[in-house]
Design a protein around this motif. Structure first.
Motif, PDB file in Angstrom:
ATOM      1  N   VAL A 121       9.567   7.785   7.444  1.00  0.00           N
ATOM      2  CA  VAL A 121       9.177   7.888   6.033  1.00  0.00           C
ATOM      3  C   VAL A 121       9.207   9.351   5.609  1.00  0.00           C
ATOM      4  CG1 VAL A 121       6.725   7.889   6.681  1.00  0.00           C
ATOM      5  CG2 VAL A 121       7.346   7.436   4.326  1.00  0.00           C
ATOM      6  N   VAL A 122       9.732   9.577   4.403  1.00  0.00           N
ATOM      7  CA  VAL A 122       9.718  10.920   3.832  1.00  0.00           C
ATOM      8  C   VAL A 122       9.152  10.836   2.419  1.00  0.00           C
ATOM      9  CG1 VAL A 122      12.129  10.757   3.005  1.00  0.00           C
ATOM     10  CG2 VAL A 122      11.066  12.999   3.298  1.00  0.00           C
ATOM     11  N   ILE A 143       4.607  19.291   5.526  1.00  0.00           N
ATOM     12  CA  ILE A 143       5.974  18.773   5.627  1.00  0.00           C
ATOM     13  C   ILE A 143       6.346  18.329   7.040  1.00  0.00           C
ATOM     14  CG2 ILE A 143       6.719  20.154   3.661  1.00  0.00           C
ATOM     15  CD1 ILE A 143       8.089  22.062   5.611  1.00  0.00           C
ATOM     16  N   GLU A 144       5.598  18.767   8.061  1.00  0.00           N
ATOM     17  CA  GLU A 144       5.930  18.450   9.441  1.00  0.00           C
ATOM     18  C   GLU A 144       5.074  17.292   9.956  1.00  0.00           C
ATOM     19  OE1 GLU A 144       8.390  19.700  10.993  1.00  0.00           O
ATOM     20  OE2 GLU A 144       8.881  21.399   9.675  1.00  0.00           O
ATOM     21  N   HIS A 145       5.636  16.529  10.898  1.00  0.00           N
ATOM     22  CA  HIS A 145       4.990  15.319  11.414  1.00  0.00           C
ATOM     23  C   HIS A 145       3.582  15.567  11.936  1.00  0.00           C
ATOM     24  CE1 HIS A 145       4.589  11.460  13.582  1.00  0.00           C
ATOM     25  NE2 HIS A 145       4.082  12.193  14.551  1.00  0.00           N
ATOM     26  N   ASP A 146       3.422  16.544  12.816  1.00  0.00           N
ATOM     27  CA  ASP A 146       2.111  16.757  13.443  1.00  0.00           C
ATOM     28  C   ASP A 146       1.040  17.103  12.412  1.00  0.00           C
ATOM     29  OD1 ASP A 146       3.190  16.228  15.917  1.00  0.00           O
ATOM     30  OD2 ASP A 146       3.399  18.327  16.511  1.00  0.00           O
ATOM     31  N   ASP A 147       1.402  17.896  11.432  1.00  0.00           N
ATOM     32  CA  ASP A 147       0.437  18.278  10.396  1.00  0.00           C
ATOM     33  C   ASP A 147       0.091  17.090   9.493  1.00  0.00           C
ATOM     34  OD1 ASP A 147       0.394  20.933  11.299  1.00  0.00           O
ATOM     35  OD2 ASP A 147       2.130  21.454  10.069  1.00  0.00           O
ATOM     36  N   ALA A 194       3.805   6.204  12.036  1.00  0.00           N
ATOM     37  CA  ALA A 194       3.801   7.422  12.863  1.00  0.00           C
ATOM     38  C   ALA A 194       3.955   7.103  14.340  1.00  0.00           C
ATOM     39  CB  ALA A 194       2.505   8.200  12.635  1.00  0.00           C
ATOM     40  N   GLN A 195       3.657   5.880  14.736  1.00  0.00           N
ATOM     41  CA  GLN A 195       3.809   5.476  16.141  1.00  0.00           C
ATOM     42  C   GLN A 195       5.222   5.001  16.451  1.00  0.00           C
ATOM     43  OE1 GLN A 195       0.166   2.824  16.006  1.00  0.00           O
ATOM     44  NE2 GLN A 195      -0.327   3.948  17.885  1.00  0.00           N
ATOM     45  N   ARG A 196       6.072   4.935  15.431  1.00  0.00           N
ATOM     46  CA  ARG A 196       7.447   4.484  15.641  1.00  0.00           C
ATOM     47  C   ARG A 196       8.475   5.573  15.342  1.00  0.00           C
ATOM     48  NH1 ARG A 196       7.703  -0.706  16.781  1.00  0.00           N
ATOM     49  NH2 ARG A 196       9.974  -0.548  16.706  1.00  0.00           N
ATOM     50  N   GLY A 197       8.034   6.689  14.780  1.00  0.00           N
ATOM     51  CA  GLY A 197       8.970   7.753  14.451  1.00  0.00           C
ATOM     52  C   GLY A 197       8.260   8.897  13.752  1.00  0.00           C
TER      53      GLY A 197
END
Length: 346
Positions: A121-122, A143-147, A194-197
């Motif tokens: 997702v974006v 903008i980043e996944h972890d954040d 978030a658990q799939r990508g």
């Protein structure tokens, strides 16, 4: 290039509609006028009692890419899942019936998804607007996944829901939106995706996000807090962790109401002086407490004066709100000729 004979579009836009009033024309027009043409728009009319049905059916006669589904009122989760179930594209784009998409939104987000195949997702930044479509201010998220995930696990937003583009395969794999978390259904979905990508946001503003007192975030704040507690406990448990006490809030805690005072502050922060003064006038005319009126007037005036002394308003104030006067004129002129009871098949 868009070819209407293609069986599957690249993007399916899913837009639940309930009593959209004067905002619906702008919302649909902003999709029609996208720079990327390869899309379908699925409008799920969730039992509207205003003229939303007429407007939707009229637009469906104007563009073969628009599909309208009418149903009895069943809530946003059922409307979202129903729309997603008939979507044909590999990318599903969310849209709300009172917002406005920026013209290059689909082009920017689809390019990002093509270049980042692990992204599920974006989203993107938003320009907040008021009920008159006047700008209030810009808002951005990490903008980043972890954040983004850190935000979600600490009950902060990870995405602005109506800005998102989602991979249909990932959405199907996690089972879509869950009814048990209606009113925080987006927060729940991001945690599972978030658990799939990867999760991501664009820095660019992709949407004008409308602020008004009828918004769900203001009407159902207490209900959302209680559901969020349950959701976060589940999300931490799914990761083998216990939810920290600091992220679990009292469901009865107070949240001040929406209104011109808050929107004046947002506009002043964003550098939109005209909008800020307009909202202040609305606040002064309201029945709010005079202490609150005085405090907000001083705060907003101080912010605007400081920016003026600094020689310029906020640099982002140059971002404009798309306008669709021609579409409003066409609807006003032609909708009365729509056949009674017309309904485009889904």
């Amino acid at each position: 290039m868009y070819d209407p004979r293609r069986h599957e579009p690249l993007i399916s836009v899913v837009m639940p509609v309930y009593n959209a009033g004067p905002y619906l024309i702008d919302a649909i027009a902003s999709i029609i006028e996208q720079t990327m043409r390869d899309w379908e728009l699925i409008c799920v009319n969730d039992g509207s009692t205003d003229n939303s049905r007429q407007v939707l059916d009229w637009f469906a006669t104007q563009d073969d890419r628009i599909r309208v589904v009418h149903q009895q009122n069943r809530g946003i989760v059922d409307a979202l899942n129903g729309g997603c179930a008939i979507a044909r594209a590999p990318l599903i784009c969310r849209m709300d019936c009172d917002d406005i998409s920026m013209a290059e939104r689909f082009e920017q987000q689809s390019q990002f998804m093509r270049k980042n195949p692990t992204c599920t997702v974006v989203g993107g930044s938003i320009l907040q607007i008021d009920g008159d479509s006047d700008p209030l201010g810009m808002s951005s998220l990490p903008i980043e996944h972890d954040d983004i995930l850190n935000n979600l696990l600490h009950r902060r937003p990870g995405h602005f829901h109506p800005t998102t583009m989602i991979r249909a395969a990932a959405l199907d794999a996690v089972g879509g939106y869950r009814k048990k978390y209606e009113w925080v259904e987006d927060h729940d979905l991001w945690l599972r995706l978030a658990q799939r990508g990867k999760l991501a946001n664009l820095q660019e503003a992709v949407l004008c996000y409308r602020q008004h007192a009828g918004s769900v975030c203001w009407q159902r704040a207490a209900q959302q807090r209680g559901l969020m507690n349950e959701l976060l406990q589940e999300a931490f448990a799914a990761r083998g962790l216990k939810a920290p006490e600091e992220v679990l809030l009292d469901a009865d805690s107070y949240r001040s109401a929406a209104g011109p005072g808050k929107w004046a502050r947002i506009a002043a922060k964003g550098g939109y002086a005209r909008s800020a003064w307009k909202q202040l006038k609305g606040l002064i005319r309201s029945d709010a407490d005079w202490k609150y009126k005085t405090r907000m007037t001083c705060e907003v005036a101080g912010r605007l004066a400081w920016q003026w002394i600094g020689a310029s308003l906020h640099s982002r104030a140059a971002i404009g709100v798309p306008a669709f006067a021609e579409w409003h004129q066409r609807v006003a002129r032609e909708i009365k000729t729509l056949p009674a009871g017309y309904q485009r098949a889904a």
